[in-house]
Design a protein around this motif. Structure first.
Motif, short mmCIF file in Angstrom:
data_model
loop_
_atom_site.label_atom_id
_atom_site.label_comp_id
_atom_site.label_asym_id
_atom_site.label_seq_id
_atom_site.Cartn_x
_atom_site.Cartn_y
_atom_site.Cartn_z
N MET A 1 0.85 -1.18 0.00
CA MET A 1 0.00 0.00 0.00
C MET A 1 0.89 1.23 0.00
O MET A 1 1.78 1.34 0.82
N PRO A 2 0.65 2.16 -0.87
CA PRO A 2 1.43 3.38 -0.92
C PRO A 2 1.25 4.20 0.35
O PRO A 2 0.23 4.12 1.01
N GLU A 25 6.61 5.35 -3.42
CA GLU A 25 7.84 5.00 -2.72
C GLU A 25 8.03 3.49 -2.75
O GLU A 25 7.08 2.74 -2.95
N GLY A 26 9.24 3.06 -2.51
CA GLY A 26 9.57 1.64 -2.49
C GLY A 26 9.30 1.01 -1.15
O GLY A 26 10.17 0.35 -0.57
N VAL A 27 8.10 1.21 -0.63
CA VAL A 27 7.68 0.67 0.66
C VAL A 27 6.52 -0.28 0.42
O VAL A 27 5.56 0.07 -0.25
N VAL A 37 18.15 -0.26 -3.83
CA VAL A 37 17.33 0.59 -4.68
C VAL A 37 16.56 -0.25 -5.71
O VAL A 37 15.44 0.10 -6.09
N GLU A 38 17.14 -1.36 -6.12
CA GLU A 38 16.46 -2.23 -7.10
C GLU A 38 15.18 -2.81 -6.51
O GLU A 38 14.14 -2.84 -7.18
N GLU A 39 15.26 -3.26 -5.26
CA GLU A 39 14.06 -3.80 -4.61
C GLU A 39 13.02 -2.71 -4.36
O GLU A 39 11.82 -2.95 -4.51
N ILE A 43 9.14 -2.58 -5.84
CA ILE A 43 7.96 -2.35 -5.02
C ILE A 43 7.18 -1.14 -5.54
O ILE A 43 5.94 -1.15 -5.57
N SER A 44 7.88 -0.10 -5.96
CA SER A 44 7.21 1.07 -6.53
C SER A 44 6.36 0.70 -7.73
O SER A 44 5.21 1.13 -7.87
N LEU A 45 6.93 -0.13 -8.60
CA LEU A 45 6.17 -0.59 -9.78
C LEU A 45 4.97 -1.44 -9.37
O LEU A 45 3.88 -1.31 -9.94
#
Length: 68
Positions: A1-2, A25-27, A37-39, A43-45
């Motif tokens: 969830m963003p 965000e990548g959360v 940063v890749e992970e 997650i952002s996508l």
């Protein structure tokens, strides 16, 4: 969830086919932020796909992603 204190998704009414998504965000949904940063990017996508699905949409109509 963003996460964030902003609107995640805006649909322009009156038959327009424009949908905008706020920055993601990548959360993950549990609040976990990976170190790499890749992970975080993955997650952002996934968050973007989740938002689109919430409106019965998919990625086929995406015209651009803006990073910065």
């Amino acid at each position: 969830m963003p996460i964030g204190d902003y609107s995640y998704l805006t649909i322009v009414p009156k038959g327009a086919e424009l949908i905008t998504l706020s920055g993601q965000e990548g959360v993950d949904r549990e609040g976990y932020t990976p170190d790499s940063v890749e992970e975080q990017f993955q997650i952002s996508l996934e968050n973007i796909v989740w938002l689109l699905k919430s409106e019965n949409l998919d990625t086929s109509g995406l015209s651009k992603l803006i990073f910065g």
